[in-house]
Write a protein that holds these residues in place. Structure first.
Motif, mmCIF file in Angstrom:
data_model
loop_
_atom_site.group_PDB
_atom_site.id
_atom_site.type_symbol
_atom_site.label_atom_id
_atom_site.label_comp_id
_atom_site.label_asym_id
_atom_site.label_seq_id
_atom_site.Cartn_x
_atom_site.Cartn_y
_atom_site.Cartn_z
ATOM 1 N N LYS A 1 0.826 -1.201 0.000
ATOM 2 C CA LYS A 1 0.000 0.000 0.000
ATOM 3 C C LYS A 1 0.862 1.254 0.000
ATOM 4 C CE LYS A 1 -3.928 1.957 2.478
ATOM 5 N NZ LYS A 1 -4.823 1.796 3.626
ATOM 6 N N LYS A 2 1.926 1.232 0.790
ATOM 7 C CA LYS A 2 2.825 2.385 0.853
ATOM 8 C C LYS A 2 3.531 2.597 -0.483
ATOM 9 C CE LYS A 2 6.449 4.387 3.697
ATOM 10 N NZ LYS A 2 7.273 4.226 4.890
ATOM 11 N N ALA B 1 4.280 5.643 -5.491
ATOM 12 C CA ALA B 1 4.282 5.645 -6.951
ATOM 13 C C ALA B 1 3.282 6.672 -7.482
ATOM 14 C CB ALA B 1 3.954 4.257 -7.481
ATOM 15 N N ALA B 2 2.125 6.757 -6.854
ATOM 16 C CA ALA B 2 1.123 7.731 -7.270
ATOM 17 C C ALA B 2 1.628 9.153 -7.037
ATOM 18 C CB ALA B 2 -0.180 7.497 -6.513
ATOM 19 N N LYS B 3 2.316 9.362 -5.919
ATOM 20 C CA LYS B 3 2.881 10.683 -5.634
ATOM 21 C C LYS B 3 3.923 11.072 -6.671
ATOM 22 C CE LYS B 3 3.000 12.216 -0.854
ATOM 23 N NZ LYS B 3 3.786 12.271 0.367
ATOM 24 N N ALA B 4 4.797 10.125 -7.014
ATOM 25 C CA ALA B 4 5.848 10.400 -7.987
ATOM 26 C C ALA B 4 5.239 10.705 -9.352
ATOM 27 C CB ALA B 4 6.799 9.217 -8.081
ATOM 28 N N LEU C 1 5.494 14.185 -11.497
ATOM 29 C CA LEU C 1 5.937 14.270 -12.887
ATOM 30 C C LEU C 1 4.899 14.985 -13.746
ATOM 31 C CD1 LEU C 1 7.515 10.749 -13.469
ATOM 32 C CD2 LEU C 1 8.696 12.938 -13.328
ATOM 33 N N ARG C 2 3.635 14.689 -13.515
ATOM 34 C CA ARG C 2 2.576 15.354 -14.274
ATOM 35 C C ARG C 2 2.573 16.842 -13.972
ATOM 36 N NH1 ARG C 2 -2.540 12.660 -12.713
ATOM 37 N NH2 ARG C 2 -1.482 10.791 -12.062
ATOM 38 N N GLY C 3 2.833 17.203 -12.730
ATOM 39 C CA GLY C 3 2.877 18.614 -12.357
ATOM 40 C C GLY C 3 4.034 19.329 -13.029
ATOM 41 N N LYS C 4 5.185 18.664 -13.086
ATOM 42 C CA LYS C 4 6.345 19.267 -13.755
ATOM 43 C C LYS C 4 6.090 19.398 -15.245
ATOM 44 C CE LYS C 4 9.994 17.859 -10.585
ATOM 45 N NZ LYS C 4 11.207 17.076 -10.424
ATOM 46 N N ALA C 5 5.494 18.389 -15.851
ATOM 47 C CA ALA C 5 5.202 18.431 -17.283
ATOM 48 C C ALA C 5 4.222 19.555 -17.578
ATOM 49 C CB ALA C 5 4.647 17.090 -17.757
ATOM 50 N N GLY C 6 3.247 19.751 -16.715
ATOM 51 C CA GLY C 6 2.268 20.819 -16.900
ATOM 52 C C GLY C 6 2.909 22.185 -16.777
#
Length: 52
Positions: free
Chosen positions: A21-22, A27-30, A34-39
């Motif tokens: 679970k951790k 993985a979801a946070k990472a 990445l999506r935030g940086k790409a945006g």
């Protein structure tokens, strides 16, 4: 007569589930990071083009 409870096995199972679970959360946070940086890169490109 039922078998005695194997507490060590139960604890290992709980620890494995907790670790899985951790790992999923990390993985979801990472991926979100990445999506935030790409945006932000996509938003910064038009600004740099308008400056030139």
């Amino acid at each position: 007569m039922p078998r005695p409870t194997n507490y060590n096995q139960e604890r290992r199972d709980r620890d494995r589930a907790k670790a899985a679970k951790k790992a999923d959360k990390l993985a979801a946070k990472a991926e979100a990071r990445l999506r935030g940086k790409a945006g932000s890169e996509l938003q910064s490109e038009p600004e740099s083009e308008t400056e030139e």
